[in-house]
Design a protein around this motif. Structure first.
Motif, mmCIF file in Angstrom:
data_model
loop_
_atom_site.group_PDB
_atom_site.id
_atom_site.type_symbol
_atom_site.label_atom_id
_atom_site.label_comp_id
_atom_site.label_asym_id
_atom_site.label_seq_id
_atom_site.Cartn_x
_atom_site.Cartn_y
_atom_site.Cartn_z
ATOM 1 N N ALA A 81 42.266 35.124 34.138
ATOM 2 C CA ALA A 81 42.118 34.621 35.119
ATOM 3 C C ALA A 81 41.662 35.739 36.337
ATOM 4 O O ALA A 81 40.899 35.673 36.950
ATOM 5 N N VAL A 82 42.606 36.813 36.498
ATOM 6 C CA VAL A 82 42.257 37.801 37.299
ATOM 7 C C VAL A 82 41.291 38.857 36.515
ATOM 8 O O VAL A 82 40.618 39.270 37.502
ATOM 9 N N ALA A 83 41.152 38.721 35.512
ATOM 10 C CA ALA A 83 40.029 39.712 34.986
ATOM 11 C C ALA A 83 38.703 39.074 35.471
ATOM 12 O O ALA A 83 37.546 39.683 35.471
ATOM 13 N N SER A 84 38.478 37.621 35.482
ATOM 14 C CA SER A 84 37.431 37.128 35.567
ATOM 15 C C SER A 84 37.043 37.207 37.065
ATOM 16 O O SER A 84 35.729 37.056 37.694
ATOM 17 N N LEU A 85 37.802 37.834 37.904
ATOM 18 C CA LEU A 85 37.799 38.229 39.409
ATOM 19 C C LEU A 85 37.207 39.680 39.320
ATOM 20 O O LEU A 85 37.034 40.328 40.487
ATOM 21 N N GLY A 86 37.516 40.468 38.192
ATOM 22 C CA GLY A 86 37.123 41.795 37.963
ATOM 23 C C GLY A 86 38.257 42.739 38.305
ATOM 24 O O GLY A 86 38.057 44.229 38.298
ATOM 25 N N TYR A 87 39.494 42.200 38.118
ATOM 26 C CA TYR A 87 40.903 42.807 38.243
ATOM 27 C C TYR A 87 41.158 43.277 36.595
ATOM 28 O O TYR A 87 41.761 42.329 36.444
ATOM 29 N N CYS A 88 41.144 44.159 36.115
ATOM 30 C CA CYS A 88 41.516 44.528 34.728
ATOM 31 C C CYS A 88 42.678 45.600 34.577
ATOM 32 O O CYS A 88 42.391 46.581 35.227
ATOM 33 N N GLY A 89 43.434 45.184 33.837
ATOM 34 C CA GLY A 89 44.787 46.367 33.727
ATOM 35 C C GLY A 89 44.163 47.669 32.810
ATOM 36 O O GLY A 89 43.055 47.491 31.990
ATOM 37 N N ARG A 90 44.867 48.732 33.047
ATOM 38 C CA ARG A 90 44.421 49.708 32.249
ATOM 39 C C ARG A 90 45.550 49.960 31.095
ATOM 40 O O ARG A 90 45.141 50.870 30.188
ATOM 41 N N GLY A 92 47.015 47.756 29.277
ATOM 42 C CA GLY A 92 47.106 46.827 28.580
ATOM 43 C C GLY A 92 48.048 45.621 28.573
ATOM 44 O O GLY A 92 48.383 44.986 27.661
ATOM 45 N N GLU A 93 48.631 45.665 29.993
ATOM 46 C CA GLU A 93 49.864 45.086 30.177
ATOM 47 C C GLU A 93 49.320 43.561 30.364
ATOM 48 O O GLU A 93 48.037 43.446 30.585
ATOM 49 N N HIS A 94 50.316 42.312 30.166
ATOM 50 C CA HIS A 94 50.187 41.069 30.499
ATOM 51 C C HIS A 94 50.440 40.819 31.779
ATOM 52 O O HIS A 94 51.520 41.376 32.597
ATOM 53 N N LEU A 95 49.708 39.740 32.458
ATOM 54 C CA LEU A 95 50.189 39.406 33.830
ATOM 55 C C LEU A 95 50.556 38.161 33.917
ATOM 56 O O LEU A 95 50.016 37.206 33.121
ATOM 57 N N LYS A 96 51.739 37.556 34.497
ATOM 58 C CA LYS A 96 51.997 36.166 34.656
ATOM 59 C C LYS A 96 52.362 36.161 35.938
ATOM 60 O O LYS A 96 52.919 36.687 36.760
ATOM 61 N N VAL A 97 51.922 34.773 36.517
ATOM 62 C CA VAL A 97 51.902 34.608 37.532
ATOM 63 C C VAL A 97 52.965 33.532 37.712
ATOM 64 O O VAL A 97 53.118 32.420 37.126
ATOM 65 N N VAL A 98 54.099 33.707 38.767
ATOM 66 C CA VAL A 98 55.073 32.701 38.980
ATOM 67 C C VAL A 98 55.087 32.176 40.345
ATOM 68 O O VAL A 98 54.843 32.892 41.399
ATOM 69 N N GLU A 99 55.202 30.884 40.168
ATOM 70 C CA GLU A 99 54.768 30.048 41.362
ATOM 71 C C GLU A 99 56.046 29.457 42.209
ATOM 72 O O GLU A 99 56.908 28.912 41.695
ATOM 73 N N ASN A 100 56.040 29.933 43.630
ATOM 74 C CA ASN A 100 57.060 29.390 44.507
ATOM 75 C C ASN A 100 56.835 27.957 44.870
ATOM 76 O O ASN A 100 55.667 27.325 44.920
ATOM 77 N N TYR A 116 54.738 47.380 37.671
ATOM 78 C CA TYR A 116 54.558 46.591 38.966
ATOM 79 C C TYR A 116 52.919 46.314 38.407
ATOM 80 O O TYR A 116 52.265 46.889 37.735
ATOM 81 N N PRO A 117 52.426 45.031 39.039
ATOM 82 C CA PRO A 117 51.220 44.636 38.855
ATOM 83 C C PRO A 117 50.262 45.425 39.484
ATOM 84 O O PRO A 117 49.694 44.952 40.557
ATOM 85 N N TRP A 118 50.027 46.780 39.126
ATOM 86 C CA TRP A 118 48.963 47.616 39.819
ATOM 87 C C TRP A 118 47.634 47.056 40.060
ATOM 88 O O TRP A 118 47.135 47.307 40.981
ATOM 89 N N THR A 119 46.729 46.268 39.044
ATOM 90 C CA THR A 119 45.502 45.830 39.225
ATOM 91 C C THR A 119 45.417 44.724 40.384
ATOM 92 O O THR A 119 44.571 44.952 40.939
ATOM 93 N N VAL A 120 46.481 44.273 40.593
ATOM 94 C CA VAL A 120 46.354 43.409 41.687
ATOM 95 C C VAL A 120 46.952 43.702 43.337
ATOM 96 O O VAL A 120 46.816 43.183 44.274
ATOM 97 N N LEU A 121 48.056 44.484 42.785
ATOM 98 C CA LEU A 121 48.729 44.921 44.245
ATOM 99 C C LEU A 121 48.689 46.520 44.536
ATOM 100 O O LEU A 121 49.224 46.843 45.322
ATOM 101 N N GLY A 122 47.956 47.263 43.632
ATOM 102 C CA GLY A 122 48.166 48.759 43.894
ATOM 103 C C GLY A 122 49.523 49.372 43.245
ATOM 104 O O GLY A 122 49.834 48.616 42.540
ATOM 105 N N LEU A 123 49.560 50.532 44.040
ATOM 106 C CA LEU A 123 51.094 51.140 43.691
ATOM 107 C C LEU A 123 51.988 50.466 44.497
ATOM 108 O O LEU A 123 51.955 50.161 45.322
ATOM 109 N N PRO A 124 53.238 50.418 43.797
ATOM 110 C CA PRO A 124 54.279 50.058 44.459
ATOM 111 C C PRO A 124 54.991 50.753 45.662
ATOM 112 O O PRO A 124 54.700 51.788 45.691
#
Lengths: 213, 114
Positions: A81-90, A92-100, A116-124
């Motif tokens: 889903a995030v790749a569909s917005l153009g945010y791809c990991g370098r 090969g890691e998987h991203l999981k979204v956890v909902e509050n 850390y999810p770099w593709t969506v948050l940048g560097l920690p």
């Protein structure tokens, strides 16, 4: 001055620190051997300094709030889903979204190092990489949240997600009340980096973002 | 509010405190993209370096992170034969000498005969 026989005093350049020399040594050798390309290095630095950052994650969160179909896709397969917005990991890691939710609050940590999810948050941020956060997020999550000014109801469950090199987590904060009918763009402004790590909640309408520094 | 000592106020993300940190960061990504090590291998190496630094008394508050990162990069480069300790040490001395022999304000270059 050791070089006072030179009238201008500019006959040499002060060598940098040992750690800088180590980086220069390694980099120049790897470039010479053709193992890395200097242009690639510059592109990577440019990307992480200017293009990748928590705004990407805020885009994902705001879209999930505003678009139920996207949210469904995001919860089913966040990497896709995030790749569909153009945010791809370098990596090969998987991203999981956890909902509050009303019952559960999610908090992300990497106890081993600092995955850390770099593709969506940048560097920690530095605190995410610190030993106190890495250990206390697990042993005393409620206390850690309190230090960030996040006081949860006593009966709210806290789930702590330990990231690995293969799996990174992004928290989907609860959409603040009073934002019905807001545009995706306006919603984005309410999504802070910290709310996507889970140490804070999303901002509420009218909350001065500067005051949250 | 200061959550931990040395925590920088970086609401929108870091990034690097010094150019060498960015260089070290980019080297790891570039080597990985070239297939010279897996990301799992990298994460394990970095994790080990952090444990070692911690054991050696580094309070590890996040501000020494890229020192661990660089140490891990050196370790993985040696382990995977991308470089050797002798070669690295020699190159470091060459750079040091190059600084000392280059007039201030001129670009630092290694001389061909080094």
């Amino acid at each position: 001055m050791p070089h006072d026989h030179h009238h201008d005093g500019h006959e040499h350049t002060e060598p940098p620190s040992d750690i800088e020399l180590r980086v220069k040594a390694l980099e120049s050798l790897l470039v010479e051997k053709g193992l890395v390309n200097p242009d690639t290095l510059n592109t990577i630095i440019e990307t992480y300094e200017h293009k990748v950052g928590p705004r990407n994650g805020a885009h994902v969160v705001a879209k999930a709030w505003a678009d139920p179909e996207f949210k469904q896709a995001l919860m089913a397969d966040a990497t896709e889903a995030v790749a569909s917005l153009g945010y791809c990991g370098r990596q090969g890691e998987h991203l999981k979204v956890v909902e509050n939710t009303d019952d559960t609050h999610n908090l992300v940590v990497c106890t081993l190092c600092s995955c850390y999810p770099w593709t969506v948050l940048g560097l920690p941020p530095a605190w995410y990489k610190s030993a106190p956060y890495r250990s206390r997020a697990v042993s005393a999550p409620r206390e850690v949240l309190g230090e960030f000014g996040t006081d949860l109801d006593g009966d709210k469950k806290i789930r702590v997600w330990d990231s690995t090199s293969e799996m990174r987590y992004l928290v989907l904060p609860q959409r603040p009340l009073g934002t019905e009918g807001w545009s995706e763009e306006d919603l984005q402004a309410l999504v802070s980096r910290n709310s996507m790590i889970g140490v804070e909640l999303a901002r509420t309408p009218g909350q001065d973002t500067e005051a949250l520094k | 509010m200061q959550k931990f000592p040395h925590q920088p106020q970086d609401e929108e993300g870091p990034v690097f405190n010094a150019p060498w940190e960015a260089q070290a960061f980019a080297l790891v990504l570039a080597l990985h993209e070239k297939g010279l090590f897996s990301w799992q291998e990298w994460a394990a190496t970095l994790g080990d370096e952090i444990v070692v630094a911690h054991a050696a008394g580094d309070p590890d508050l996040g501000n020494t992170y890229y020192e661990h990162w660089l140490a891990a990069l050196e370790t993985i480069s040696l382990k995977n034969n991308l470089s050797s300790a002798v070669e690295l040490d020699r190159r470091k001395s060459q750079w040091y000498a190059a600084y000392l022999s280059t007039p201030h304000g001129k670009p630092i270059e290694l001389s061909a005969g080094d």
